[in-house]
Design an enzyme around this catalytic site. Structure first.
Site, PDB file in Angstrom:
ATOM      1  N   SER A 110       0.836  -1.196   0.000  1.00 45.77           N
ATOM      2  CA  SER A 110       0.000   0.000   0.000  1.00 45.77           C
ATOM      3  C   SER A 110       0.876   1.253   0.000  1.00 45.77           C
ATOM      4  O   SER A 110       1.764   1.383  -0.836  1.00 45.77           O
ATOM      5  CB  SER A 110      -0.923  -0.052   1.225  1.00 45.77           C
ATOM      6  OG  SER A 110      -1.884   0.964   1.188  1.00 45.77           O
TER       7      SER A 110
ATOM      8  N   ASP B 119      -9.805  -4.310  -5.604  1.00 43.87           N
ATOM      9  CA  ASP B 119      -9.188  -3.533  -4.514  1.00 43.87           C
ATOM     10  C   ASP B 119      -9.730  -2.114  -4.578  1.00 43.87           C
ATOM     11  O   ASP B 119      -9.426  -1.370  -5.507  1.00 43.87           O
ATOM     12  CB  ASP B 119      -7.653  -3.536  -4.677  1.00 43.87           C
ATOM     13  CG  ASP B 119      -6.950  -2.792  -3.543  1.00 43.87           C
ATOM     14  OD1 ASP B 119      -7.648  -2.201  -2.695  1.00 43.87           O
ATOM     15  OD2 ASP B 119      -5.697  -2.822  -3.524  1.00 43.87           O
TER      16      ASP B 119
ATOM     17  N   HIS C  67      -7.468  -5.457  -0.380  1.00 43.25           N
ATOM     18  CA  HIS C  67      -6.272  -4.625  -0.351  1.00 43.25           C
ATOM     19  C   HIS C  67      -5.135  -5.262   0.433  1.00 43.25           C
ATOM     20  O   HIS C  67      -4.038  -4.730   0.467  1.00 43.25           O
ATOM     21  CB  HIS C  67      -6.637  -3.265   0.276  1.00 43.25           C
ATOM     22  CG  HIS C  67      -5.537  -2.251   0.175  1.00 43.25           C
ATOM     23  ND1 HIS C  67      -5.015  -1.830  -1.045  1.00 43.25           N
ATOM     24  CD2 HIS C  67      -4.860  -1.547   1.133  1.00 43.25           C
ATOM     25  CE1 HIS C  67      -4.077  -0.924  -0.828  1.00 43.25           C
ATOM     26  NE2 HIS C  67      -3.950  -0.738   0.487  1.00 43.25           N
TER      27      HIS C  67
END
Lengths: 404, 279
Positions: free
Chosen positions: B96, B219, B247
């Site tokens: 991320s 996602d 995610h």
């Protein structure tokens, strides 16, 4: 689904580990405004969440359930088919049955509690803002205090310097006063005449000065000046005038000539400096003990008082404006003949203003037979005890002459 | 200094291999998120795990609100760890926003890194119509921050500001929520604002270290279009699409994640691939 679970007073939901709805109870279906389970089974849980809740689920719910296998009291908001979002608390656990991973969730709506929590959050925010404001104000106060302390320290330092300067200046002034007093002439006492004087500076330095000199066997010069104002500047001018009149008087110059020279000197001193301009009142007597005459000239000075042995008085009043004032003054002199036993009183306004001219004249009359030095003490005593205090901060000076 | 950094960032080094492999967490959580994945690499690599300052078991007292209000602060953490361990040509795996943090670190010290593996990266979370779709409107993100506040129970005890601004209250700071994913209103909020409101699109073309983008399915935080934008603008990048949804594939689908990373690392050295090409 078990009937009891289906109608339980809470939402019940099974999710796959991807977040797909595997089963959902009737209570939750109703809460979300759907009619039957088919509408949601197979859908992703995102479809019943608000946008923020979807992100929160990914960022917090998923990591927690995967790593810790349990989620307790998580706040989320559901998005029903229609109408406002529903705040809920969710408890969940990760169960592994026969190799299948299932996330079991219990969901409790908390509309009222949420409202209550909102109020708490607002109250906390207010309290926190107030606390921040307070710390800010405190910090500002502290800065102000520090500045103030620095200023104070600076002031103390300056004050100390001032104090030091003041002390030094006072010392200087005392010394200057001594020098000024030293330059004054000493009393004369002989068989032909007696001259005595009194001199007191208002501040450390005086704008008054005088001098009396025996020019030759029979001639004496007596001069009294009062420079406008008092203090350092006035005293410097008296010193400048003094050195000049000393020469002039010693030579036996005529009174009108002496006065003209002093006038020229003052005009010359200030011709290019208006700001420093000072004028000066002056009276000059040339006494001849042989001829028994007094030749005098008075430039703006308070009248000298002459008193004969019978107590008859005569004033030697001003004949011209003060020296250093108007350009081109024509100075004259007058001459009188005196009889033995006469007295003369010359003074500055520092003496006549507090006592008054009448008082001076009456003092002379009352003490006409008193010895000169005793009479001097009388006048000083009167100056100290009588009169208007408002006028007593001027320089004081007088000269007494006894003629035999 | 080295010891300080290792303690400050709770650095853990394990494994029998020599090639360093750094795992950087994403937003909000600590190194625990990597447990399932990192275990598979300890035989062949030197595995390095760490926490950003303020998270997990890092030294909360080292948290500087100003420094960590931008991603550069977190990138500096990565650089500090690399420097403390004297790393060279490390393989960096970031999840991320951890991906973006790794990218920023590589721009400053490319020599520290040989490869960047980016799991669900995004250079900018906000939509910038018409050309760019980040996935979020501003309200979604402020709503998220509100939700973090609502889920933070610790605030009932103490004002957020007193935690960080008061050096005498370090005891309070160390009592911050003992959870591996924090929603606390100071550290997590600062991190959230740094992560979700930053726009690092202009940095992508400057990257020199080769990279792999691992793109998840469905996602919502880093949608496919964002992964493709990354691939298009990152020089020397590859993109691989995962079956894993959501995610957090490193937690929900560790096997696939491990496989994808291994495939990339064991594959032939980097070769130019056509625009938008897959491996």
């Amino acid at each position: 689904m078990d009937e009891q679970l289906n109608d339980a007073p809470c939402g019940f939901l099974n999710l796959s580990k991807d977040g797909t709805v595997l089963s959902i109870n009737q209570t939750l279906i109703h809460l979300l405004g759907y009619k039957n389970t088919d509408q949601l089974v197979g859908q992703h849980i995102n479809s019943i969440l608000t946008a923020s809740a979807r992100v929160f689920l990914q960022l917090y719910f998923m990591p927690l359930i995967m790593v810790e296998h349990t989620v307790e009291e998580m706040y989320l908001s559901l998005a029903p088919r229609s109408g406002e979002e529903v705040p809920v608390l969710i408890n969940a656990s990760l169960n592994r049955n026969n190799g299948n991973t299932v996330i079991v969730c219990v969901i409790i709506p908390m509309r009222r509690r949420s409202e209550y929590e909102n109020q708490l959050i607002i109250a906390r925010k207010l309290a926190e803002d107030a606390s921040n404001e307070k710390s800010k104000a405190n910090a500002q106060l502290e800065t102000a205090l520090k500045k103030l302390e620095a200023k104070q320290e600076e002031l103390l330092k300056v004050n100390k310097q001032n104090q030091k300067y003041k002390i030094e200046t006072q010392e200087e002034l005392k010394l200057a006063k001594k020098i000024q007093e030293t330059s004054l002439t000493a009393p004369i006492y002989n068989e032909n005449l007696q001259i005595d004087s009194y001199y007191r500076a208002s501040s450390e330095l005086s704008g008054d000065t005088y001098g009396f000199y025996q020019i030759n066997k029979h001639q004496y010069g007596v001069i009294l000046l009062d420079v406008m104002g008092h203090g350092i500047s006035a005293s410097l001018i008296t010193m400048s005038l003094q050195s000049l009149f000393q020469k002039l008087v010693s030579k036996g110059s005529a009174p009108d000539f002496v006065m003209k020279e002093l006038d020229n000197h003052l005009h010359h001193l200030f011709q290019s400096n208006e700001e420093a301009w000072h004028y000066c009142t002056a009276i000059y007597l040339l006494i001849d003990t042989n001829k028994q005459t007094i030749e005098y000239t008075n430039a703006g000075h308070p009248p000298a008082i002459y008193q004969d042995s019978n107590g008859i008085q005569q004033e030697f009043g001003a004949m011209t404006p003060p020296i250093g004032s108007l350009e081109g003054i024509h100075f004259k002199s007058e001459t009188i003949t005196y009889k033995p036993g006469s007295k003369l009183l010359l003074y500055t306004d520092g003496v006549s203003e507090p006592l008054g001219l009448t008082r001076l004249s009456s003092l002379l009359k009352e003490n006409k037979s008193l010895a000169l030095n005793r009479f001097k003490e009388k006048i000083i005593y009167s100056l100290e005890t009588e009169g208007d205090n408002r006028f007593k901060n001027d320089d004081q000076c007088f000269i007494l002459i006894g003629l035999e | 200094m080295t010891d300080n950094i290792l303690k400050r960032n709770n650095v853990n080094v394990m494994g029998k291999g020599k090639q360093p492999l750094v795992f950087a967490p994403g937003f909000g959580c600590d190194q625990t998120v990597w447990t399932s994945v990192s275990e598979s690499f300890t035989n062949d690599y030197q595995v390095i795990l760490f926490d950003y300052v303020g998270l997990g078991k890092s030294d909360v007292n080292a948290f500087d609100p100003e420094k960590y209000s931008a991603l550069s602060g977190y990138a500096q953490d990565v650089l500090d760890v690399c420097s403390a361990l004297d790393l060279k040509d490390a393989i960096f795996v970031g999840h991320s926003v951890g991906s973006m943090i790794g990218i920023l670190a590589s721009l400053q010290h490319p020599e520290y890194f040989s490869k960047l593996i980016l799991l669900g990266p995004s250079p900018c979370y906000l939509n910038d119509p018409p050309a760019y779709f980040g996935g979020f409107e501003k309200e979604d993100l402020t709503g998220l921050i509100d939700m973090m506040d609502r889920n933070y129970i610790g605030w009932a005890n103490v004002f957020a500001s007193t935690i960080i601004n008061n050096p005498e209250r370090s005891d309070v700071a160390s009592e911050l929520e003992d959870r591996f994913c924090s929603t606390d209103p100071v550290i997590a909020r600062t991190f959230a604002e740094a992560s979700f409101f930053s726009d690092n699109r202009k940095d992508l073309p400057k990257v020199t270290v080769p990279s792999l983008i691992l793109q998840c399915s469905e996602d919502i935080i880093a949608p496919e279009s964002v992964g493709e934008y990354m691939h298009e603008h990152l020089p020397n990048s590859k993109i691989a699409y995962m079956k894993a949804t959501g995610h957090c594939p490193h937690m929900s689908h560790p096997e696939e994640t491990i496989q994808m990373i291994q495939d990339y690392l064991e594959g032939t050295p980097y070769e130019a691939v056509p625009e938008g090409g897959l491996i």
